[in-house]
Structure formats: structure tokens, C-alpha cells
Write a protein that holds these residues in place. Structure first.
Motif, mmCIF file in Angstrom:
data_model
loop_
_atom_site.group_PDB
_atom_site.id
_atom_site.type_symbol
_atom_site.label_atom_id
_atom_site.label_comp_id
_atom_site.label_asym_id
_atom_site.label_seq_id
_atom_site.Cartn_x
_atom_site.Cartn_y
_atom_site.Cartn_z
ATOM 1 N N VAL A 113 0.858 -1.052 0.003
ATOM 2 C CA VAL A 113 0.005 0.064 0.012
ATOM 3 C C VAL A 113 0.936 1.156 0.000
ATOM 4 C CG1 VAL A 113 -1.628 1.185 1.209
ATOM 5 C CG2 VAL A 113 -1.869 -1.226 1.292
ATOM 6 N N PHE A 114 0.501 2.252 -0.869
ATOM 7 C CA PHE A 114 1.282 3.541 -0.849
ATOM 8 C C PHE A 114 0.479 4.635 -0.680
ATOM 9 C CE2 PHE A 114 3.661 6.953 -2.918
ATOM 10 C CZ PHE A 114 4.888 6.853 -2.149
ATOM 11 N N VAL A 115 0.857 5.673 0.265
ATOM 12 C CA VAL A 115 -0.221 6.914 0.528
ATOM 13 C C VAL A 115 0.380 7.911 -0.308
ATOM 14 C CG1 VAL A 115 -0.608 8.202 2.328
ATOM 15 C CG2 VAL A 115 -0.763 5.789 2.995
ATOM 16 N N VAL A 116 -0.510 8.310 -1.160
ATOM 17 C CA VAL A 116 -0.451 9.570 -2.100
ATOM 18 C C VAL A 116 -0.745 10.744 -1.246
ATOM 19 C CG1 VAL A 116 -0.254 10.197 -4.549
ATOM 20 C CG2 VAL A 116 -0.604 7.791 -4.040
ATOM 21 N N TYR A 117 -0.120 11.153 -0.310
ATOM 22 C CA TYR A 117 -0.533 12.395 0.446
ATOM 23 C C TYR A 117 0.781 12.955 0.663
ATOM 24 C CZ TYR A 117 -5.437 12.071 1.712
ATOM 25 O OH TYR A 117 -6.966 12.040 1.691
ATOM 26 N N GLY A 118 0.941 14.371 0.928
ATOM 27 C CA GLY A 118 2.328 15.126 1.498
ATOM 28 C C GLY A 118 1.673 15.007 2.926
ATOM 29 N N ASP A 119 2.397 16.028 3.896
ATOM 30 C CA ASP A 119 2.086 16.074 5.167
ATOM 31 C C ASP A 119 0.525 16.613 5.365
ATOM 32 O OD1 ASP A 119 2.767 16.071 8.335
ATOM 33 O OD2 ASP A 119 2.102 18.124 7.726
ATOM 34 N N CYS A 120 0.483 17.733 4.671
ATOM 35 C CA CYS A 120 -0.953 18.072 4.267
ATOM 36 C C CYS A 120 -1.455 18.817 5.399
ATOM 37 C CB CYS A 120 -1.941 17.063 3.585
ATOM 38 S SG CYS A 120 -1.284 16.858 2.032
ATOM 39 N N GLY A 121 -0.684 19.408 6.459
ATOM 40 C CA GLY A 121 -1.105 20.045 7.577
ATOM 41 C C GLY A 121 -1.304 18.977 8.792
ATOM 42 N N THR A 122 -1.053 17.874 8.864
ATOM 43 C CA THR A 122 -1.253 16.981 9.724
ATOM 44 C C THR A 122 -0.095 17.150 11.072
ATOM 45 O OG1 THR A 122 0.024 15.102 8.868
ATOM 46 C CG2 THR A 122 -2.241 15.145 8.112
ATOM 47 N N GLY A 123 0.885 18.053 10.777
ATOM 48 C CA GLY A 123 1.900 18.020 11.642
ATOM 49 C C GLY A 123 2.800 17.028 12.036
ATOM 50 N N GLY A 124 3.159 15.885 10.882
ATOM 51 C CA GLY A 124 3.935 15.099 11.248
ATOM 52 C C GLY A 124 3.007 13.718 11.393
ATOM 53 N N LEU A 125 1.805 13.926 11.939
ATOM 54 C CA LEU A 125 1.145 12.765 12.308
ATOM 55 C C LEU A 125 0.740 11.530 11.145
ATOM 56 C CD1 LEU A 125 -1.459 14.444 14.655
ATOM 57 C CD2 LEU A 125 0.624 13.368 15.178
ATOM 58 N N LEU A 126 0.702 12.104 9.962
ATOM 59 C CA LEU A 126 0.321 11.273 8.886
ATOM 60 C C LEU A 126 1.755 10.367 8.543
ATOM 61 C CD1 LEU A 126 -1.324 9.791 6.892
ATOM 62 C CD2 LEU A 126 -0.821 11.889 5.154
ATOM 63 N N GLN A 127 2.931 10.936 8.410
ATOM 64 C CA GLN A 127 4.305 10.338 8.477
ATOM 65 C C GLN A 127 4.288 9.220 9.562
ATOM 66 O OE1 GLN A 127 6.663 10.519 5.906
ATOM 67 N NE2 GLN A 127 7.193 8.366 6.880
ATOM 68 N N ALA A 128 3.970 9.704 10.794
ATOM 69 C CA ALA A 128 4.127 8.742 11.866
ATOM 70 C C ALA A 128 3.078 7.367 11.750
ATOM 71 C CB ALA A 128 3.970 9.346 13.253
ATOM 72 N N ALA A 129 2.010 7.755 11.152
ATOM 73 C CA ALA A 129 0.809 6.664 11.115
ATOM 74 C C ALA A 129 1.374 5.986 9.896
ATOM 75 C CB ALA A 129 -0.402 7.279 10.912
ATOM 76 N N CYS A 130 2.011 6.386 8.840
ATOM 77 C CA CYS A 130 2.461 5.379 7.991
ATOM 78 C C CYS A 130 3.650 4.542 8.351
ATOM 79 C CB CYS A 130 2.789 6.162 6.764
ATOM 80 S SG CYS A 130 1.261 6.767 5.590
ATOM 81 N N GLU A 131 4.384 5.000 9.216
ATOM 82 C CA GLU A 131 5.674 4.260 9.881
ATOM 83 C C GLU A 131 5.080 3.158 10.722
ATOM 84 O OE1 GLU A 131 8.180 7.211 11.458
ATOM 85 O OE2 GLU A 131 8.843 8.044 9.550
ATOM 86 N N ARG A 132 3.904 3.575 11.341
ATOM 87 C CA ARG A 132 3.539 2.429 12.373
ATOM 88 C C ARG A 132 2.933 1.284 11.547
ATOM 89 N NH1 ARG A 132 0.669 5.893 14.834
ATOM 90 N NH2 ARG A 132 -1.371 5.724 14.066
ATOM 91 N N LEU A 133 2.292 1.718 10.451
ATOM 92 C CA LEU A 133 1.366 0.910 9.508
ATOM 93 C C LEU A 133 2.395 -0.065 8.645
ATOM 94 C CD1 LEU A 133 -1.666 2.921 8.966
ATOM 95 C CD2 LEU A 133 -1.629 1.258 10.449
ATOM 96 N N GLY A 134 3.615 0.470 8.555
ATOM 97 C CA GLY A 134 4.284 -0.037 7.743
ATOM 98 C C GLY A 134 4.194 0.010 6.167
ATOM 99 N N VAL A 135 3.655 1.305 5.766
ATOM 100 C CA VAL A 135 3.431 1.754 4.408
ATOM 101 C C VAL A 135 4.172 3.056 3.999
ATOM 102 C CG1 VAL A 135 1.077 0.855 4.444
ATOM 103 C CG2 VAL A 135 1.370 3.109 5.087
ATOM 104 N N GLU A 136 4.351 3.209 2.710
ATOM 105 C CA GLU A 136 5.128 4.463 2.484
ATOM 106 C C GLU A 136 4.217 5.505 2.175
ATOM 107 O OE1 GLU A 136 9.049 3.883 0.145
ATOM 108 O OE2 GLU A 136 7.923 2.001 -0.096
ATOM 109 N N MET A 137 4.895 6.755 1.965
ATOM 110 C CA MET A 137 3.949 7.816 1.416
ATOM 111 C C MET A 137 4.952 8.749 0.567
ATOM 112 S SD MET A 137 3.470 10.226 4.989
ATOM 113 C CE MET A 137 2.985 11.674 4.152
ATOM 114 N N VAL A 138 4.295 9.671 -0.054
ATOM 115 C CA VAL A 138 4.861 10.728 -1.092
ATOM 116 C C VAL A 138 5.680 11.587 -0.054
ATOM 117 C CG1 VAL A 138 5.005 12.405 -2.699
ATOM 118 C CG2 VAL A 138 3.145 10.363 -2.794
#
Length: 213
Positions: free
Chosen positions: A84-109
Motif C-alpha cells: 500500500v502506498f499513501v499519495v499524500y504529503g504531510d498536508c497539515g497533519t503536523g507529522g502525524l500522517l508520516q508517523a501513522a504510515c511508519e507505524r502501519l508499515g506503508v510508504e507515502m509521498v
């Protein structure tokens, strides 16, 4: 002569948590504002192994809802895709999306938002444009629905300078060469009382990132 490798059995796939239909497939979980561009890249490059599932673009107006929506979609996709690959930037989440992706084991843009990866993250960061307001092809098309009305400017146009008084230029990052969209973007700048600049970015870093999948 080496024998031909056999495809994994259904039992082996189940043990790995993957269905037969999901072998070799990648799910893109993307912001709805990127749907047209991702589909265009898929067609142009023949990326038949990429499936696209979009979340509502309006989530950008409430970025605290992006992370739970992505988490739920990743959970639902488990076992149906190789990755699974997440096609979002941080988009105002204050780093929370990146942290969630790392926790879930998926990559993002990589990048803070689509304006950055459309222009190229390095080039965008080098500009340091604090007084620029950005529109993409999607936002030009949906200017009223995503900018004008949510800010209440359809009801209270006198609020325009309160919202945009610190901006100087509307920068239209064009993904396509469309004269009609350019004129609409120019009209958006006039409505906001801003100078107008058009930059043809194409798909920026997005094509390269998806190509590596």
C-alpha cells in the motif's frame, strides 16, 4: 536447465495474509484532488498493477481527519495487496500522517503538500515564497467549492482582505497545458485581489515516485 518456478499455493498466500488476486498489486490511497493526475500517469505508463482508492479531497479543510481516514483504508486493504502506498504529503497533519504510515508499515509521498511535490520538493523549498497562494488544476476547477464558499466569501466578500491581505501573488501550478484553465486561474487571482503567475509544473515528483512502485 532450471525448472520453472511454481506460483505459490493459495494456502501459502493465506499464510502470508495475501489473496491470489492481490499478488503483484499495489494500492494507492490518495487525496481525491490527485485522482485525475494519477489516472493520467497510470494510462500514460501502462501501470496496470496500480489500483487507486481516493479519499475525499475536502478532508484538507479538516486535516485532523486525514490520519484516521488513511488508517481505516489501510486496515481494510490488508491481505488484498502486496503493498500500500499513501499519495499524500504531510498536508497539515503536523507529522502525524508520516508517523501513522511508519507505524502501519506503508510508504507515502515525501513532501509537505502537493504544491511542493508538483513543483519538485527541492525547487519548492528553495523558493521560500511566504506570500504566494497556490492553485493546482484541481483547485482551479473547484475554486468555488474548495476556496470561495468554505471561507464564506460567497456570503461575506468583505472578508477577502482579512484572509488574503498578507498574500501578494496567486501562483497557478499547471499540470496540463489548458488555456481555459489558465484564464480561470487568472480570474481567481482577480477575485482575490492578487497578482497572477502561471508555472507549468506537470506532475513534478509524483511521476517518479509512482514509477518506482
Amino acid at each position: 536447465m532450471p525448472g520453472r518456478a511454481e506460483a505459490p499455493s493459495d494456502e501459502a498466500l493465506r499464510d502470508a495474509g495475501l489473496t491470489a488476486e492481490g499478488r503483484g498489486r499495489v494500492l494507492l490511497i490518495a487525496c481525491g484532488a490527485l485522482a485525475r493526475e494519477i489516472l493520467a500517469l497510470k494510462v500514460a505508463n501502462g501501470w496496470e498493477h496500480l489500483d487507486l482508492q481516493c479519499l475525499p479531497a475536502i478532508l484538507h479543510n479538516t486535516p485532523q481527519r486525514i490520519v484516521p481516514a488513511v488508517e481505516a483504508t489501510v486496515a481494510e486493504a490488508r491481505g488484498r495487496y502486496d503493498s500500500v502506498f499513501v499519495v499524500y504529503g504531510d498536508c497539515g497533519t503536523g507529522g502525524l500522517l508520516q508517523a501513522a504510515c511508519e507505524r502501519l508499515g506503508v510508504e507515502m509521498v515525501p513532501g509537505p503538500h502537493c504544491y511542493s511535490f508538483y513543483e519538485g520538493n527541492e525547487a519548492f523549498a528553495a523558493r521560500e515564497e511566504a506570500t504566494a497562494f497556490y492553485l493546482t488544476d484541481f483547485l482551479v476547477r473547484q475554486f468555488d467549492a474548495f476556496v470561495w464558499k468554505p471561507l464564506g466569501l460567497d456570503r461575506h466578500p468583505e472578508l477577502r482582505d482579512l484572509y488574503f491581505g498578507n498574500y501578494e501573488t496567486l501562483v497557478y501550478q499547471a499540470q496540463t497545458d489548458d488555456p481555459a484553465l489558465t484564464e480561470k486561474a487568472r480570474a481567481c487571482a482577480e477575485r482575490l485581489g492578487l497578482a497572477f503567475e502561471r508555472r507549468f509544473t506537470g506532475y513534478g515528483d509524483l511521476g517518479g515516485v509512482l514509477g518506482r512502485l
